[in-house]
Design an enzyme around this catalytic site. Structure first.
Site, PDB file in Angstrom:
ATOM      1  N   PRO A  22      -4.686 -10.576  18.285  1.00 34.84           N
ATOM      2  CA  PRO A  22      -5.289 -11.065  19.577  1.00 34.84           C
ATOM      3  C   PRO A  22      -7.073 -11.393  19.293  1.00 34.84           C
ATOM      4  CG  PRO A  22      -4.952  -8.680  19.388  1.00 34.84           C
ATOM      5  CD  PRO A  22      -4.228  -9.396  18.186  1.00 34.84           C
ATOM      6  N   HIS A  67       0.980  -1.240   0.078  1.00 35.59           N
ATOM      7  CA  HIS A  67       0.067  -0.075  -0.094  1.00 35.59           C
ATOM      8  C   HIS A  67       0.926   1.314   0.013  1.00 35.59           C
ATOM      9  CE1 HIS A  67      -3.594  -2.625   1.668  1.00 35.59           C
ATOM     10  NE2 HIS A  67      -3.078  -2.744   0.382  1.00 35.59           N
ATOM     11  N   GLY A 126      -1.171  -9.187  12.702  1.00 35.91           N
ATOM     12  CA  GLY A 126      -2.027  -7.989  12.965  1.00 35.91           C
ATOM     13  C   GLY A 126      -2.602  -7.580  11.770  1.00 35.91           C
TER      14      GLY A 126
HETATM   15  P1  NAD Z   1      -7.008  -3.763  10.098  1.00 34.90           P
HETATM   16  O1  NAD Z   1      -7.316  -2.404  10.770  1.00 34.90           O
HETATM   17  O2  NAD Z   1      -8.188  -4.297   9.224  1.00 34.90           O
HETATM   18  O3  NAD Z   1      -6.815  -4.817  11.318  1.00 34.90           O
HETATM   19  C1  NAD Z   1      -6.208  -4.968  12.320  1.00 34.90           C
HETATM   20  C2  NAD Z   1      -5.798  -6.082  12.943  1.00 34.90           C
HETATM   21  O4  NAD Z   1      -4.768  -5.887  13.985  1.00 34.90           O
HETATM   22  C3  NAD Z   1      -7.097  -6.774  13.376  1.00 34.90           C
HETATM   23  O5  NAD Z   1      -7.240  -7.847  12.926  1.00 34.90           O
HETATM   24  C4  NAD Z   1      -6.754  -6.607  14.928  1.00 34.90           C
HETATM   25  O6  NAD Z   1      -7.331  -7.764  15.711  1.00 34.90           O
HETATM   26  C5  NAD Z   1      -5.057  -6.629  14.835  1.00 34.90           C
HETATM   27  N1  NAD Z   1      -4.538  -6.050  16.051  1.00 34.90           N
HETATM   28  C6  NAD Z   1      -4.819  -5.300  16.805  1.00 34.90           C
HETATM   29  N2  NAD Z   1      -3.941  -4.916  17.522  1.00 34.90           N
HETATM   30  C7  NAD Z   1      -2.969  -5.830  17.500  1.00 34.90           C
HETATM   31  C8  NAD Z   1      -1.878  -6.148  18.166  1.00 34.90           C
HETATM   32  N3  NAD Z   1      -1.217  -5.275  19.272  1.00 34.90           N
HETATM   33  N4  NAD Z   1      -1.137  -7.108  17.787  1.00 34.90           N
HETATM   34  C9  NAD Z   1      -1.432  -7.695  16.771  1.00 34.90           C
HETATM   35  N5  NAD Z   1      -2.432  -7.651  16.021  1.00 34.90           N
HETATM   36  C10 NAD Z   1      -3.322  -6.709  16.679  1.00 34.90           C
HETATM   37  O7  NAD Z   1      -5.744  -3.605   9.560  1.00 34.90           O
HETATM   38  P2  NAD Z   1      -5.128  -4.039   8.010  1.00 34.90           P
HETATM   39  O8  NAD Z   1      -5.887  -5.766   8.034  1.00 34.90           O
HETATM   40  O9  NAD Z   1      -3.864  -4.080   8.040  1.00 34.90           O
HETATM   41  O10 NAD Z   1      -6.014  -3.509   6.871  1.00 34.90           O
HETATM   42  C11 NAD Z   1      -6.283  -2.011   7.170  1.00 34.90           C
HETATM   43  C12 NAD Z   1      -5.780  -1.192   6.002  1.00 34.90           C
HETATM   44  O11 NAD Z   1      -5.283   0.090   6.585  1.00 34.90           O
HETATM   45  C13 NAD Z   1      -4.248  -1.706   5.654  1.00 34.90           C
HETATM   46  O12 NAD Z   1      -4.535  -1.466   4.068  1.00 34.90           O
HETATM   47  C14 NAD Z   1      -3.194  -0.649   5.925  1.00 34.90           C
HETATM   48  O13 NAD Z   1      -2.664  -0.249   4.825  1.00 34.90           O
HETATM   49  C15 NAD Z   1      -4.059   0.410   6.392  1.00 34.90           C
HETATM   50  N6  NAD Z   1      -3.502   1.126   7.655  1.00 34.90           N
HETATM   51  C16 NAD Z   1      -2.342   1.045   7.863  1.00 34.90           C
HETATM   52  C17 NAD Z   1      -1.704   1.502   9.061  1.00 34.90           C
HETATM   53  C18 NAD Z   1      -0.102   1.667   9.284  1.00 34.90           C
HETATM   54  O14 NAD Z   1       0.598   1.903   8.237  1.00 34.90           O
HETATM   55  N7  NAD Z   1       0.292   1.464  10.477  1.00 34.90           N
HETATM   56  C19 NAD Z   1      -2.385   1.801  10.211  1.00 34.90           C
HETATM   57  C20 NAD Z   1      -4.107   1.718   9.967  1.00 34.90           C
HETATM   58  C21 NAD Z   1      -4.414   1.301   8.657  1.00 34.90           C
END
Ligand code: NAD
Length: 272
Positions: free
Chosen positions: A240, A129, A213
């Site tokens: 989790p 992404h 995650g």
């Molecule tokens: P999502 O938000 O759909 O899901 C997040 C997942 O992480 C959930 O299944 C949740 O249970 C899990 N989670 C929460 N806390 C956790 C922890 N401490 N340890 C392990 N797992 C944990 O995210 P996604 O599946 O990556 O899809 C969302 C989209 O949003 C992606 O396309 C991503 O590019 C984008 N995004 C990116 C960021 C970033 O760059 N950090 C942040 C938010 C969203």
């Protein structure tokens, strides 16, 4: 059917699978960065509770917002950039980079745009992404990576206004050597993902895939573990909450990635 595992009882069979593997691939999502202070889509009280991803995450939605509610664009950019500015790799990112140093892991495929796998030290990171700190020319496609310092200097300059000023935004946006406008190289909803062929190739070579995650509902990225599984990889999920990957998971370690990945790394180091 997957085997559900509580984090403080990681079985020897799973550690042996990791230690005897030749090509671990990590497939990560927003959850791995949660403990770096970057909210996932689903965190209560997070960014996405306040801003509608359909509105600020699609090209059409963003354009409409700039025209009709520019103050909301400004608020979104200010808050999301502030979250990113303060984020540093957590124990989960560091454990993943240690697995590379131990020559067990070759590739990280991530949906995150936060650059934290690279900052932690991984050298082969496929960013489906995009990357917040990279710009792409909308005319010729040339890409340019910024340091975090450079990026936030630019962002601060653009955002240091109380009211959204479209002229100021346009004049502050970097230009390519070809004269084209450089946009941030992140994939918005509805735009094509990046390096998908490369990701499929790496996934199909994996003997173990750590799925960390990710909710498994954002496509086409969510098809990556399916490709790895069909090619014979063992799939270990760390989350989790149970995800959308269902029966392709061999083990689900129920827990936060910073804790579980550190624990796995400690066990691996004890064995090798
Ligand atoms: P999502 O938000 O759909 O899901 C997040 C997942 O992480 C959930 O299944 C949740 O249970 C899990 N989670 C929460 N806390 C956790 C922890 N401490 N340890 C392990 N797992 C944990 O995210 P996604 O599946 O990556 O899809 C969302 C989209 O949003 C992606 O396309 C991503 O590019 C984008 N995004 C990116 C960021 C970033 O760059 N950090 C942040 C938010 C969203």
């Amino acid at each position: 059917m997957h085997k559900r595992i509580i984090k403080d009882r990681i079985p020897q069979e799973l550690i042996d699978t990791i230690v005897t593997s030749h090509n671990i691939v990590v497939f990560s999502g927003a959850g791995i960065s949660a403990e770096s202070g970057i909210p996932t889509f689903r965190d209560k009280g997070g960014l996405w509770d306040k801003f509608n991803p359909e509105e600020v995450g699609t090209p059409g939605g963003l354009l409409s917002l700039v025209m009709n509610h520019p103050e909301r664009v400004l608020a979104f950019l200010k808050e999301s950039f502030e979250t990113m500015r303060n984020a540093i790799p957590n124990e989960g990112h560091i454990a993943v980079s240690e697995l590379e140093k131990l020559e067990l892991l070759k590739t990280v495929i991530t949906q995150n745009v936060d650059n934290l796998h690279t900052e932690a030290g991984n050298t082969n990171v496929i960013e489906l992404h995009g990357n917040l700190y990279r710009f792409r020319c909308i005319r010729c496609g040339r890409k340019e990576k910024y340091s975090k310092k450079q990026f936030f200097e630019l962002a601060d300059n653009i955002l240091s206004q109380d009211e959204f000023n479209f002229e100021k935004l346009l004049s502050s946006i970097p230009r390519c050597t070809c004269g084209g406008i450089m946009r941030i190289d992140v994939v918005l909803f509805g735009e094509p993902v990046q390096d998908m062929d490369l990701a499929y190739a790496e996934a199909s070579r994996a003997d173990v895939m750590l799925v960390v995650g990710t909710s498994g509902v954002v496509y086409p990225a969510a098809s990556i573990p399916v490709v790895a599984k069909r090619a014979g990889a063992k799939i270990i999920e760390i989350n989790p909450t149970i995800s959308g990957f269902g029966d392709i998971i061999d083990w689900w370690i129920e827990g936060k990635s910073a804790i579980v990945l550190k624990q796995i790394l400690d066990e691996v180091k004890r064995v090798i």
